[in-house]
Design an enzyme around this catalytic site. Sequence first.
Site, PDB file in Angstrom:
ATOM      1  N   HIS A 190     -53.325 -50.473  46.681  1.00 17.22           N
ATOM      2  CA  HIS A 190     -52.285 -49.818  47.041  1.00 17.22           C
ATOM      3  C   HIS A 190     -51.382 -50.798  47.379  1.00 17.22           C
ATOM      4  O   HIS A 190     -52.036 -52.094  47.263  1.00 17.22           O
ATOM      5  CB  HIS A 190     -53.363 -49.450  48.366  1.00 17.22           C
ATOM      6  CG  HIS A 190     -52.052 -49.086  49.656  1.00 17.22           C
ATOM      7  ND1 HIS A 190     -52.251 -49.538  51.194  1.00 17.22           N
ATOM      8  CD2 HIS A 190     -51.458 -47.953  49.584  1.00 17.22           C
ATOM      9  CE1 HIS A 190     -50.639 -48.782  52.233  1.00 17.22           C
ATOM     10  NE2 HIS A 190     -50.568 -47.527  50.632  1.00 17.22           N
ATOM     11  N   HIS A 204     -43.564 -43.815  50.561  1.00 18.94           N
ATOM     12  CA  HIS A 204     -44.233 -42.949  50.474  1.00 18.94           C
ATOM     13  C   HIS A 204     -43.617 -41.654  50.555  1.00 18.94           C
ATOM     14  O   HIS A 204     -44.480 -40.066  49.475  1.00 18.94           O
ATOM     15  CB  HIS A 204     -44.861 -42.187  51.110  1.00 18.94           C
ATOM     16  CG  HIS A 204     -46.300 -43.576  51.895  1.00 18.94           C
ATOM     17  ND1 HIS A 204     -46.270 -44.108  53.090  1.00 18.94           N
ATOM     18  CD2 HIS A 204     -47.002 -44.257  51.371  1.00 18.94           C
ATOM     19  CE1 HIS A 204     -46.520 -45.407  52.587  1.00 18.94           C
ATOM     20  NE2 HIS A 204     -47.557 -45.300  51.734  1.00 18.94           N
ATOM     21  N   ARG A 210     -33.095 -42.694  66.886  1.00 20.92           N
ATOM     22  CA  ARG A 210     -33.836 -43.550  65.945  1.00 20.92           C
ATOM     23  C   ARG A 210     -35.090 -44.101  65.845  1.00 20.92           C
ATOM     24  O   ARG A 210     -35.323 -45.385  66.865  1.00 20.92           O
ATOM     25  CB  ARG A 210     -33.223 -44.004  64.906  1.00 20.92           C
ATOM     26  CG  ARG A 210     -33.234 -43.753  63.397  1.00 20.92           C
ATOM     27  CD  ARG A 210     -34.261 -44.939  62.649  1.00 20.92           C
ATOM     28  NE  ARG A 210     -34.508 -45.443  61.593  1.00 20.92           N
ATOM     29  CZ  ARG A 210     -35.926 -44.718  61.339  1.00 20.92           C
ATOM     30  NH1 ARG A 210     -36.831 -44.504  62.021  1.00 20.92           N
ATOM     31  NH2 ARG A 210     -35.657 -44.661  59.894  1.00 20.92           N
ATOM     32  N   CYS A 220     -26.749 -45.885  62.334  1.00 19.52           N
ATOM     33  CA  CYS A 220     -28.123 -46.051  62.587  1.00 19.52           C
ATOM     34  C   CYS A 220     -27.976 -46.118  60.721  1.00 19.52           C
ATOM     35  O   CYS A 220     -26.585 -45.516  60.060  1.00 19.52           O
ATOM     36  CB  CYS A 220     -29.082 -44.278  61.907  1.00 19.52           C
ATOM     37  SG  CYS A 220     -30.195 -44.800  60.667  1.00 19.52           S
ATOM     38  N   TYR A 247     -33.362 -51.285  55.225  1.00 14.34           N
ATOM     39  CA  TYR A 247     -32.166 -52.615  55.817  1.00 14.34           C
ATOM     40  C   TYR A 247     -31.723 -52.901  54.246  1.00 14.34           C
ATOM     41  O   TYR A 247     -30.788 -53.814  54.930  1.00 14.34           O
ATOM     42  CB  TYR A 247     -32.601 -52.228  57.283  1.00 14.34           C
ATOM     43  CG  TYR A 247     -33.345 -50.843  57.571  1.00 14.34           C
ATOM     44  CD1 TYR A 247     -32.400 -49.430  58.217  1.00 14.34           C
ATOM     45  CD2 TYR A 247     -34.042 -51.318  58.447  1.00 14.34           C
ATOM     46  CE1 TYR A 247     -32.960 -48.443  58.229  1.00 14.34           C
ATOM     47  CE2 TYR A 247     -34.858 -49.821  58.585  1.00 14.34           C
ATOM     48  CZ  TYR A 247     -33.991 -48.423  59.122  1.00 14.34           C
ATOM     49  OH  TYR A 247     -33.695 -48.052  59.847  1.00 14.34           O
TER      50      TYR A 247
END
Lengths: 466, 466
Positions: free
Chosen positions: A37, A62, A134, A181, A320
Site C-alpha cells: 500500500h 484512490h 468543503r 476552494c 493542493y
Amino acid sequence: APSSAPEEVGRHRSLAERVWVTYGREVFDITDFVELHPGGKSKVLLAAGGALEPFWAMYAVHSQAHVLEILQAYKVGELSPEEQSQATQGDPYSGDPPRHPALQVNSLKPFNAEPPAELLTENYLTPNQLFFKRNHLPVPAVDAASYRLQVEGPGGRVLALSLPELKRRFPKHEVTVTLQCAGNRRSEMSRVRQVKGLEWGVAAISTARWGGVRLRDVLAHAGYREEEGEAGEQHVCFEGLDKDLSGVAYGASIPYRTAMGRGADVLLAYEMNGEELPRDHGYPLRVVVPGVVGARNVKWLGRVSVSPEESPSHWQQNDYKGFSPAVDWDTVDFTTAPAIQELPVQSAITDPAPGATVPPGELTVKGYAWSGGGRGVVRVDVSLDGGRTWRVAELTGEEQQPGRAWAWRLWQLTAPVPPGATELDIVCKAVDASYNVQPDTVEPIWNLRGVLSNAWHRVTVTLAED
Amino acid sequence: APSSAPEEVGRHRSLAERVWVTYGREVFDITDFVELHPGGKSKVLLAAGGALEPFWAMYAVHSQAHVLEILQAYKVGELSPEEQSQATQGDPYSGDPPRHPALQVNSLKPFNAEPPAELLTENYLTPNQLFFKRNHLPVPAVDAASYRLQVEGPGGRVLALSLPELKRRFPKHEVTVTLQCAGNRRSEMSRVRQVKGLEWGVAAISTARWGGVRLRDVLAHAGYREEEGEAGEQHVCFEGLDKDLSGVAYGASIPYRTAMGRGADVLLAYEMNGEELPRDHGYPLRVVVPGVVGARNVKWLGRVSVSPEESPSHWQQNDYKGFSPAVDWDTVDFTTAPAIQELPVQSAITDPAPGATVPPGELTVKGYAWSGGGRGVVRVDVSLDGGRTWRVAELTGEEQQPGRAWAWRLWQLTAPVPPGATELDIVCKAVDASYNVQPDTVEPIWNLRGVLSNAWHRVTVTLAED
C-alpha cells in the site's frame, strides 16, 4: 468459498487472521497487498474488516480506475444488498449537521457542496447556509464549554485558551473575506482530461463577514514578534479537531509573514455573517486567511504552532499543489512544487446558466471576480462572441483597501444581442491589481489534481425566436 | 508663398506673429490649431518657430497617423535638406552620454534601447552597458558635488541631503532587482494591431545588484512612520531632475505601503553592479522599486514627498495604465484605470532567435522568467509544438526569499527535436508564486498603449537538414 456475511468480513482484521475489506457489495482479501500500500501499512489496516468507502472518500488519490483494477485481483466474494447496508454501519459521518436542500452535493461523506451558481451572486455576502462547504473529514462534535485553543509559544510552552478568554483578551476584528476552494471550476478541467477530485462547478467560492480575533494578536500574546519571520522562513501551523479514522487531524500552514505582517488580517473567527460559526464552517473557532486558498483556512481549530517547516499534513505536503500539464500520477513529485497559498485571478459567469434560452434584444450577464493576495479586481471584460470582441462590465459590491482587497467584486453587463445570432458564446475574464489576467484556455493549465482552474469562463446560450 | 528658410520659421513664435513649426522638411502654420491642441495651448507654443520632433519624441501620443494628417492641413512650405539640418540645431539631447554599440536602439532622442535578446541571458546580472535604457527626456547633467536630494517631511519642512550625507547617515543596503519596462514585448502587440509606443522586443528587462540606502530609512529620518499609511491611502512621490522643454520634470509615485512596509526593499540607489550609477541609469541617485514597473523607478532623483494623491505627473496619470482591448484613443478615460505598479508574470525565449536554423537531434532553449510584487517564479513550461505538449524547464540563477523574490530566474530546456519536424513552434509560459500564469494569446490583452504584453512567447525556428 468464504462466507460473505459482514460478520465473517469483520473477523479478518489482521495479517494473522488475514485482512478482508468490502467495496460496494464485493469482498476482498487484501492480506498480500498490505505491504504494498503506497500510503503505508498502518493506514490500510484501519479499513480491515469493513468498508473501504469512508477511507477512500478522505483521500482523493484512490479515485482512479487503476486502483479498482488492483483491488479486483483480491476479490473473494460478494455481499447481498442487505448485507452491504449492514456492513457500512458505524458511519463516522452520522454526527454531521443537517444541510440546506438547495446545495448541490459533490460528495456526501465527507460533505462537499456548492450553491446553485445563479444564487451565488444574488447577495454580496453569501448566506451561511448557502456558503460552499468543503469538508475533508467528518464534522467533529466540539463542546464549546470545554473547548480550549492550544497555542504553542516560542519556548514550547502551550497556552490553552477558552473561547471566553479569547474574546475577552483580544480585540474583536471583522473582515469581509472571500474563500475559494483550490478545486473551484475543476469540472471544466475534467472535461479536457479526467482529473482526481470533487467535480466542483463555478460556486466553490463564497463571501462572508467574519468576526473574531487577529491571529497576530494571539501569536504576539504567546511571545512571537513580527521580526521573527525575517530570520529565515517560518510557518504558522494549524491543526483541526477533525480527524481521519486513524486519528490524524486535518492540518495546514501559512508563511509567518502572512500571519504577522502589518496589515495582516488573518483571523481566528468565531462569527460568520453576524452569527455563531456554523458546525460545517468550523464551530467554535476556525482560521480565516484572507487572499489564500480555502485549504489553509483550517476549521474546528485545535492547535496553533510556529515552525521552520510547513505543516507535515498530507494536505500541505502531498495535495493542493500545482503541476505542469506534462506531469501525471506516474511522474509527480510533490516535493517539487510549492503548496498553494495565494490564489490567481479568477472570474466566472453565474447568470445566464449554460444552455439557457435567452430572449433577443438585450442580455444581462452576471458573475463574480476575485484574486488572491489582497489584489483587487480592476476590470472584467465580457465577450458575447467567444472572445472576438469585448465589453467592460460594471463592477458592483464593496471596493476594499488597495493591497487588502480580500473579497470579491460582483459584476454585470447589459448589452444588445448581435442581430441574427442564434447562439451566444459568452466569455468573461478578469484583471487584478497586478494586471495579472486569466489564461485563455483550460488545457495548458490542466493538472493532475484539477486545482487552480482559472481559464476564461465560457457559457453558451441559445436565443429564443423573436 | 512664404519664405522657407529656418530664420523665417523662427520669426513666427506667437499668435500675434502667427505660429510656425517644422516637421521633417515641411513647414506648417499652426496658428489656428493652437487653441485646439489636446495637450494645451502652452505646450504647443513651446515648439513655435522650430522643429516638432524633439517634443513629439517626449510624448508618445503624437506617434499616430491621424496626428500627421491633422498637421498636413496647415502646411505652408518646405525647407531644403540643408535648411532642415540647420533648423534642428540646439538639440537638447546633445549632452547625452555615449552608449554601447551592441544596443538595439528603439529611439535615439530620448534614448531607448535594449540589448540583443541572446546576450540578455548570458549573465544573471546584466552588465551596466547592456542593461536596457528607457529615458523619457534628455539625460540631465548632474554635478554630484552640489547635488542635494530634497525630502519633504510631514510638516512641509524640506531636508536637503548631499550624497556624502546620505551615505554616512543611512546603512548601505544591497538588493538584486530585475527592472522591466511596461512596454517590454510591445512589438508583439503591434503585430496584432498598431499601438502607440516604442517597439520593444523581449529585452526591455534586465537585472542588476543595486546598492544604496533604504527609502524607508530616509522617510523615517524625515519623520514618517510605518503606521502612517494605514490611515487612508498615501503615496510617495518622486520627481526627477530630467525635464521636458517646458521645464516639467519626470515624475511618478508608489503606494506608501510599498515604500514603508516591513521587508520593503525600495532603494535610493547610488551603485549598480558595484559601479557608480551610470548617467543613463540616473546618476547620481535613483529610485529602485523592486517588483514594480520600471516607470516608477525614477532616475536622477530630485525630490521625494508624501501625498494623499498620486504623482500629478503625465506618466502617472495619463500613461502606464492598462485598458480593455475594447478601448481606443477615442474612448479612453485614463481616470478609470489604476496606474501600473506590480507587473504580471512574464517570460520569454532568448535563444534560439526567431527564424534561426537549428540542427536536428537535441535543442537547447533558453530564456528568462519574472513576476512582480516579489512573487517568485515556480515553474516554466516549454513546448516545441506550439503548445500542444509541454516540458518543464530547469530554473537557474539565484532563488530569492519567498515574498521578496525581486529578480528573475533564468531557465533552459534541452529536449530531443521531434523526428521528421521541419519547423518548430517554440513556446514558453511561466507560473509565479501565486500560481498566476501568462495568457495564451496577445489579442485579448491588446491595449492601445501596448503595455503589459505578457502572453506566451513564441519563437519559430527551422530545422537544418540532417
